[in-house]
Scaffold this motif. Structure first.
Motif, mmCIF file in Angstrom:
data_model
loop_
_atom_site.group_PDB
_atom_site.id
_atom_site.type_symbol
_atom_site.label_atom_id
_atom_site.label_comp_id
_atom_site.label_asym_id
_atom_site.label_seq_id
_atom_site.Cartn_x
_atom_site.Cartn_y
_atom_site.Cartn_z
ATOM 1 N N PRO A 1 53.048 39.904 39.573
ATOM 2 C CA PRO A 1 52.825 40.709 40.782
ATOM 3 C C PRO A 1 52.786 42.204 40.494
ATOM 4 N N GLY A 2 51.842 42.885 41.148
ATOM 5 C CA GLY A 2 51.696 44.332 40.982
ATOM 6 C C GLY A 2 50.752 44.720 39.865
ATOM 7 N N THR A 3 50.369 43.758 39.048
ATOM 8 C CA THR A 3 49.466 44.016 37.934
ATOM 9 C C THR A 3 48.021 44.015 38.410
ATOM 10 N N ARG A 4 47.223 44.878 37.816
ATOM 11 C CA ARG A 4 45.776 44.861 38.055
ATOM 12 C C ARG A 4 45.113 44.340 36.793
ATOM 13 N N ILE A 5 44.195 43.393 36.970
ATOM 14 C CA ILE A 5 43.449 42.848 35.840
ATOM 15 C C ILE A 5 41.961 42.978 36.116
ATOM 16 N N THR A 6 41.191 43.116 35.045
ATOM 17 C CA THR A 6 39.740 43.060 35.189
ATOM 18 C C THR A 6 39.323 41.637 34.833
ATOM 19 N N VAL A 7 38.365 41.118 35.578
ATOM 20 C CA VAL A 7 37.897 39.755 35.363
ATOM 21 C C VAL A 7 36.379 39.749 35.223
ATOM 22 N N ASN A 8 35.856 38.693 34.624
ATOM 23 C CA ASN A 8 34.414 38.613 34.434
ATOM 24 C C ASN A 8 33.724 37.817 35.547
ATOM 25 N N ALA A 9 34.440 37.499 36.617
ATOM 26 C CA ALA A 9 33.823 36.857 37.780
ATOM 27 C C ALA A 9 33.473 37.945 38.784
ATOM 28 N N VAL A 10 32.534 37.662 39.654
ATOM 29 C CA VAL A 10 32.167 38.633 40.680
ATOM 30 C C VAL A 10 33.075 38.432 41.883
ATOM 31 N N LEU A 11 33.927 39.414 42.121
ATOM 32 C CA LEU A 11 34.826 39.397 43.271
ATOM 33 C C LEU A 11 34.149 40.117 44.428
ATOM 34 N N THR A 12 34.629 39.859 45.626
ATOM 35 C CA THR A 12 34.152 40.588 46.794
ATOM 36 C C THR A 12 35.242 41.574 47.187
ATOM 37 N N LYS A 13 34.945 42.859 47.078
ATOM 38 C CA LYS A 13 35.927 43.906 47.356
ATOM 39 C C LYS A 13 36.576 43.689 48.725
ATOM 40 N N GLY A 14 37.913 43.748 48.746
ATOM 41 C CA GLY A 14 38.665 43.595 49.982
ATOM 42 C C GLY A 14 39.009 42.164 50.339
ATOM 43 N N VAL A 15 38.436 41.198 49.636
ATOM 44 C CA VAL A 15 38.722 39.794 49.920
ATOM 45 C C VAL A 15 40.014 39.385 49.228
ATOM 46 N N GLU B 1 40.134 44.658 44.428
ATOM 47 C CA GLU B 1 40.022 46.095 44.637
ATOM 48 C C GLU B 1 38.602 46.581 44.385
ATOM 49 N N SER B 2 37.850 45.789 43.650
ATOM 50 C CA SER B 2 36.432 46.071 43.382
ATOM 51 C C SER B 2 35.781 44.740 43.022
ATOM 52 N N THR B 3 34.571 44.784 42.535
ATOM 53 C CA THR B 3 33.901 43.539 42.166
ATOM 54 C C THR B 3 34.413 42.960 40.850
ATOM 55 N N THR B 4 35.245 43.719 40.127
ATOM 56 C CA THR B 4 35.781 43.219 38.854
ATOM 57 C C THR B 4 37.288 43.395 38.693
ATOM 58 N N VAL B 5 37.959 44.034 39.650
ATOM 59 C CA VAL B 5 39.403 44.283 39.518
ATOM 60 C C VAL B 5 40.173 43.515 40.592
ATOM 61 N N LEU B 6 41.153 42.732 40.128
ATOM 62 C CA LEU B 6 42.018 41.960 41.018
ATOM 63 C C LEU B 6 43.444 42.475 40.901
ATOM 64 N N ARG B 7 44.042 42.826 42.044
ATOM 65 C CA ARG B 7 45.461 43.179 42.054
ATOM 66 C C ARG B 7 46.231 41.913 42.383
ATOM 67 N N ILE B 8 47.124 41.525 41.482
ATOM 68 C CA ILE B 8 47.905 40.309 41.672
ATOM 69 C C ILE B 8 49.060 40.595 42.626
ATOM 70 N N LEU B 9 49.175 39.779 43.647
ATOM 71 C CA LEU B 9 50.237 39.935 44.649
ATOM 72 C C LEU B 9 51.285 38.842 44.544
ATOM 73 N N ALA B 10 50.872 37.607 44.348
ATOM 74 C CA ALA B 10 51.772 36.453 44.243
ATOM 75 C C ALA B 10 52.736 36.370 45.414
ATOM 76 N N VAL B 11 52.166 36.318 46.622
ATOM 77 C CA VAL B 11 52.954 36.153 47.843
ATOM 78 C C VAL B 11 52.943 34.662 48.171
ATOM 79 N N ASN B 12 54.059 34.021 47.963
ATOM 80 C CA ASN B 12 54.171 32.580 48.130
ATOM 81 C C ASN B 12 54.849 32.264 49.445
ATOM 82 N N LEU B 13 54.079 31.722 50.390
ATOM 83 C CA LEU B 13 54.602 31.477 51.722
ATOM 84 C C LEU B 13 55.355 30.160 51.848
#
Length: 133
Positions: free
Chosen positions: A73-87, A117-129
């Motif tokens: 949690p709290g880490t930002r990673i770059t990934v090679n998949a196309v993310l949708t910003k804000g999703v 956070e962008s099309t290649t950056v994911l901020r990990i939250l790990a919020v487990n409900l």
């Protein structure tokens, strides 16, 4: 939409990656949870409460009993998949995968994995409900 096809992830910034022993074969980019019974990291899955409680995303591959580096949690990673910003992305029923909320179905457990956070950056939250849809 379907599970994200992430095949590589690189630590960008945030808390230092966690180091766990693998309790299963883990591929880099698998979403993992920490099994407190065996004190090992295993591949997450939204079908079962215990395995839906993610601890992070594997940065390295590992065989059973070997160390695996996990971005938590709290880490930002770059990934090679196309993310949708804000999703927001969630632990999927596809073992070790991420999906958008719309892909979860009745009976699946909700664990918010992160936000794009962008099309290649994911901020990990790990919020487990811990609740099922």
């Amino acid at each position: 939409m379907t599970d994200l096809g992430i095949t590589s992830a690189v630590f960008l910034d945030g808390p230092a990656p966690l180091l766990h022993n693998a309790g299963a074969v883990i591929a880099a980019t698998d979403v993992v949870y920490f099994d407190t019974t065996t004190a090992t990291a295993k591949v997450a899955d939204a079908d079962v409460l215990a395995s839906s409680i993610m601890s992070g995303i594997a940065l390295t591959s590992s065989a059973i009993g070997n160390p695996v580096s996990v971005a938590g949690p709290g880490t930002r990673i770059t990934v090679n998949a196309v993310l949708t910003k804000g999703v927001t992305y969630f632990v999927s029923t596809g073992t070790g995968k991420l999906c958008p909320f719309a892909d979860l179905a009745s009976g699946d457990y909700i664990s918010l994995a992160g936000i794009a956070e962008s099309t290649t950056v994911l901020r990990i939250l790990a919020v487990n409900l811990g609740i099922a849809i």
